[in-house]
Design a protein around this motif. Structure first.
Motif, PDB file in Angstrom:
ATOM      1  N   CYS A  40      55.851 -70.875  46.382  1.00 26.67           N
ATOM      2  CA  CYS A  40      56.129 -69.503  46.397  1.00 26.67           C
ATOM      3  C   CYS A  40      55.959 -68.842  45.253  1.00 26.67           C
ATOM      4  O   CYS A  40      56.769 -69.091  44.032  1.00 26.67           O
ATOM      5  CB  CYS A  40      57.336 -69.015  46.961  1.00 26.67           C
ATOM      6  SG  CYS A  40      57.941 -69.906  48.479  1.00 26.67           S
ATOM      7  N   VAL A  50      51.426 -69.699  46.626  1.00 27.51           N
ATOM      8  CA  VAL A  50      51.462 -69.227  48.095  1.00 27.51           C
ATOM      9  C   VAL A  50      52.023 -67.570  47.697  1.00 27.51           C
ATOM     10  O   VAL A  50      53.063 -67.525  47.305  1.00 27.51           O
ATOM     11  CB  VAL A  50      51.870 -69.921  49.046  1.00 27.51           C
ATOM     12  CG1 VAL A  50      51.873 -69.324  50.263  1.00 27.51           C
ATOM     13  CG2 VAL A  50      51.471 -71.360  48.836  1.00 27.51           C
ATOM     14  N   GLU A  51      51.211 -66.787  48.610  1.00 25.56           N
ATOM     15  CA  GLU A  51      51.666 -65.467  48.070  1.00 25.56           C
ATOM     16  C   GLU A  51      51.352 -64.716  49.584  1.00 25.56           C
ATOM     17  O   GLU A  51      51.009 -65.201  50.594  1.00 25.56           O
ATOM     18  CB  GLU A  51      50.835 -64.572  47.164  1.00 25.56           C
ATOM     19  CG  GLU A  51      50.985 -65.108  45.856  1.00 25.56           C
ATOM     20  CD  GLU A  51      49.655 -64.516  44.913  1.00 25.56           C
ATOM     21  OE1 GLU A  51      50.083 -63.853  44.321  1.00 25.56           O
ATOM     22  OE2 GLU A  51      48.733 -65.139  45.157  1.00 25.56           O
ATOM     23  N   GLU A  54      50.024 -61.823  52.099  1.00 27.22           N
ATOM     24  CA  GLU A  54      48.734 -61.180  52.186  1.00 27.22           C
ATOM     25  C   GLU A  54      48.907 -59.837  51.856  1.00 27.22           C
ATOM     26  O   GLU A  54      49.881 -59.288  51.992  1.00 27.22           O
ATOM     27  CB  GLU A  54      48.365 -61.351  53.770  1.00 27.22           C
ATOM     28  CG  GLU A  54      47.713 -62.546  54.076  1.00 27.22           C
ATOM     29  CD  GLU A  54      47.109 -62.479  55.629  1.00 27.22           C
ATOM     30  OE1 GLU A  54      47.324 -61.408  56.088  1.00 27.22           O
ATOM     31  OE2 GLU A  54      46.576 -63.496  55.963  1.00 27.22           O
ATOM     32  N   ASP A 101      48.125 -60.963  46.921  1.00 25.74           N
ATOM     33  CA  ASP A 101      47.749 -62.125  46.573  1.00 25.74           C
ATOM     34  C   ASP A 101      47.188 -62.138  45.057  1.00 25.74           C
ATOM     35  O   ASP A 101      46.065 -62.792  44.883  1.00 25.74           O
ATOM     36  CB  ASP A 101      47.000 -62.748  47.719  1.00 25.74           C
ATOM     37  CG  ASP A 101      45.818 -61.997  47.862  1.00 25.74           C
ATOM     38  OD1 ASP A 101      45.760 -60.744  47.598  1.00 25.74           O
ATOM     39  OD2 ASP A 101      44.909 -62.421  48.467  1.00 25.74           O
ATOM     40  N   ASP A 102      47.691 -61.518  44.139  1.00 23.74           N
ATOM     41  CA  ASP A 102      46.962 -61.164  42.865  1.00 23.74           C
ATOM     42  C   ASP A 102      46.896 -62.589  42.235  1.00 23.74           C
ATOM     43  O   ASP A 102      45.922 -62.767  41.463  1.00 23.74           O
ATOM     44  CB  ASP A 102      47.904 -60.447  41.875  1.00 23.74           C
ATOM     45  CG  ASP A 102      49.427 -60.768  41.940  1.00 23.74           C
ATOM     46  OD1 ASP A 102      49.927 -60.727  43.063  1.00 23.74           O
ATOM     47  OD2 ASP A 102      49.822 -61.384  40.835  1.00 23.74           O
ATOM     48  N   ALA A 158      46.130 -65.642  43.662  1.00 22.59           N
ATOM     49  CA  ALA A 158      45.011 -66.373  44.331  1.00 22.59           C
ATOM     50  C   ALA A 158      43.772 -65.493  44.039  1.00 22.59           C
ATOM     51  O   ALA A 158      42.747 -66.074  43.475  1.00 22.59           O
ATOM     52  CB  ALA A 158      45.193 -66.224  45.860  1.00 22.59           C
ATOM     53  N   ARG A 159      43.737 -64.061  43.945  1.00 22.66           N
ATOM     54  CA  ARG A 159      42.551 -63.273  43.351  1.00 22.66           C
ATOM     55  C   ARG A 159      42.233 -63.815  42.035  1.00 22.66           C
ATOM     56  O   ARG A 159      40.922 -63.882  41.483  1.00 22.66           O
ATOM     57  CB  ARG A 159      42.793 -62.109  43.696  1.00 22.66           C
ATOM     58  CG  ARG A 159      42.635 -61.601  45.101  1.00 22.66           C
ATOM     59  CD  ARG A 159      42.757 -60.286  45.675  1.00 22.66           C
ATOM     60  NE  ARG A 159      44.028 -59.637  45.320  1.00 22.66           N
ATOM     61  CZ  ARG A 159      44.319 -58.800  44.398  1.00 22.66           C
ATOM     62  NH1 ARG A 159      43.453 -58.525  43.307  1.00 22.66           N
ATOM     63  NH2 ARG A 159      45.443 -58.431  44.145  1.00 22.66           N
ATOM     64  N   ASN A 166      47.591 -56.074  41.773  1.00 23.30           N
ATOM     65  CA  ASN A 166      47.804 -55.592  43.015  1.00 23.30           C
ATOM     66  C   ASN A 166      47.623 -54.189  42.877  1.00 23.30           C
ATOM     67  O   ASN A 166      48.223 -53.587  41.868  1.00 23.30           O
ATOM     68  CB  ASN A 166      49.111 -55.972  43.791  1.00 23.30           C
ATOM     69  CG  ASN A 166      49.235 -57.409  44.281  1.00 23.30           C
ATOM     70  OD1 ASN A 166      48.469 -57.896  44.671  1.00 23.30           O
ATOM     71  ND2 ASN A 166      50.376 -58.039  43.897  1.00 23.30           N
ATOM     72  N   SER A 187      55.568 -55.332  51.685  1.00 23.13           N
ATOM     73  CA  SER A 187      55.984 -56.760  52.307  1.00 23.13           C
ATOM     74  C   SER A 187      57.356 -56.983  52.428  1.00 23.13           C
ATOM     75  O   SER A 187      58.161 -56.614  51.705  1.00 23.13           O
ATOM     76  CB  SER A 187      55.203 -57.803  51.275  1.00 23.13           C
ATOM     77  OG  SER A 187      55.471 -59.005  51.672  1.00 23.13           O
ATOM     78  N   GLY A 215      44.844 -70.619  45.373  1.00 21.92           N
ATOM     79  CA  GLY A 215      45.907 -69.994  45.829  1.00 21.92           C
ATOM     80  C   GLY A 215      45.790 -69.697  47.492  1.00 21.92           C
ATOM     81  O   GLY A 215      44.617 -69.778  47.903  1.00 21.92           O
ATOM     82  N   ALA A 249      47.300 -67.194  50.929  1.00 23.41           N
ATOM     83  CA  ALA A 249      47.931 -66.154  51.248  1.00 23.41           C
ATOM     84  C   ALA A 249      48.479 -66.101  52.629  1.00 23.41           C
ATOM     85  O   ALA A 249      47.574 -66.567  53.522  1.00 23.41           O
ATOM     86  CB  ALA A 249      47.253 -64.938  50.820  1.00 23.41           C
TER      87      ALA A 249
END
Length: 325
Positions: A180, A206-207, A209, A212-213, A215-216, A226, A232, A257, A259
């Motif tokens: 997380c 894992v973030e 949706e 998901d900064d 992962a991006r 973000n 959220s 990553g 999401a």
């Protein structure tokens, strides 16, 4: 400055007298859902209800005694707040915690219960970094950042040392380790520990949706932010962007990553309670949600999941269980 495995190992020595060595748990029911072996590291059982105690103790204990005596300050939606507050309490020093006004009431109450002074701010209109820096300068406090701080990363990395040893004992040498992820302190610390002690295990952030900064950022090769800071249920891991210290570590060591939507995080909370008797908060359940309900995104015969925190409001948790049932 870069964080080293030697600093993680030193943090483990400082933590040894106080930390809870959380186990790896499993359930055949969860294995069936995921289609592979699922091993869950329940940091919700750690002191203060999350892995954040590791980083809080590591940072406070590493301060020179005269500096530590003046007190510490931190900013957090709740879990880092409690980790630092409890570490400060055990060291007998003052703590000031800057928390968003929309933080769960339980987290605010717990932070105050550890003896810390809580200062509230509006995360949509105010900058917590500016508030924390101003209070630190005014009162002579040492600012302990929630993730972009070497000794915090080192403390979180002790979780990775435990995972390496426990996975080996379970016969798992190749697996994704789903973590997380907010700003990346836990993810980067675990990744560093695994690189040295279990290179066949690879951390993956894992973030939620829409937030998901990390992962991006990993996909783009540069830090992405973000565009909003609320919306959220996974409040514990909603951060503006990965850190300047954490991102290079994750970029070098982490697999892509993931999401998951809030609904799957809530579903994973119910599954963790029913099958493992664990209480997770939404932000602490996103890694389990990815393992269980997005199995096509994970490779291999086993997956390791870090269930990072369990500080959820009782009424909200009851609602999750009611819906899950």
């Amino acid at each position: 400055m870069p964080v080293t495995v030697a600093e993680i190992e030193a943090a483990a020595e400082r933590l040894a007298p106080v930390v809870r060595r959380t186990p790896l748990l499993s359930s055949p029911f969860l294995d069936e859902i995921a289609g592979r072996r699922v091993l869950v590291k329940p940091e919700c059982l750690q002191h203060t209800g999350s892995f954040k105690f590791r980083g809080g103790w590591s940072a406070v204990s590493a301060l020179p005694p005269d500096v530590r005596a003046r007190g510490v300050i931190a900013f957090s939606s709740g879990n880092h707040a409690q980790g630092v507050a409890y570490a400060a309490k055990l060291h007998g020093v003052p703590a000031v915690i800057v928390m968003p006004r929309d933080a769960p009431r339980l987290k605010v109450a717990n932070t105050e219960g550890f003896g810390a002074e809580v200062v509230l701010y509006d995360r949509e209109t105010e900058d917590r970094d500016e508030i924390g820096a101003a209070l630190a300068a005014e009162r002579g406090l040492t600012l302990i950042k929630p993730f972009d701080e070497p000794m915090v990363i080192a403390g979180q990395g002790t979780c990775g040392l435990e995972i390496a040893a426990q996975a080996a004992a379970c016969g798992v040498s190749e697996a994704d380790v789903l973590v997380c992820c907010g700003g990346g302190g836990l993810t980067s610390g675990i990744a560093l520990a695994l690189e040295r002690h279990a290179p066949g295990l690879r951390a993956r952030p894992v973030e939620p949706e829409g937030f998901d900064d990390v992962a991006r950022s990993l996909a783009a090769g540069r830090i992405e932010r973000n565009d909003r800071m609320a919306g959220s249920v996974c409040d514990a891991i909603v951060t503006p962007s990965p850190g300047e210290l954490t991102f290079p570590i994750m970029q070098r060591l982490c697999r892509p990553g993931l999401a998951v939507p809030d609904a799957l995080a809530l579903k994973a909370m119910a599954a963790a309670f029913v099958r493992l008797k664990l209480v997770l908060e939404p932000g602490g359940a996103v890694a389990l949600a990815a393992a269980l309900y997005r199995p096509e995104t994970v490779a291999g015969d086993a997956v390791i999941v870090v269930a990072s925190g369990g500080n959820v409001d009782p009424a909200a948790f009851a609602d999750v269980l009611r819906e899950g049932a």
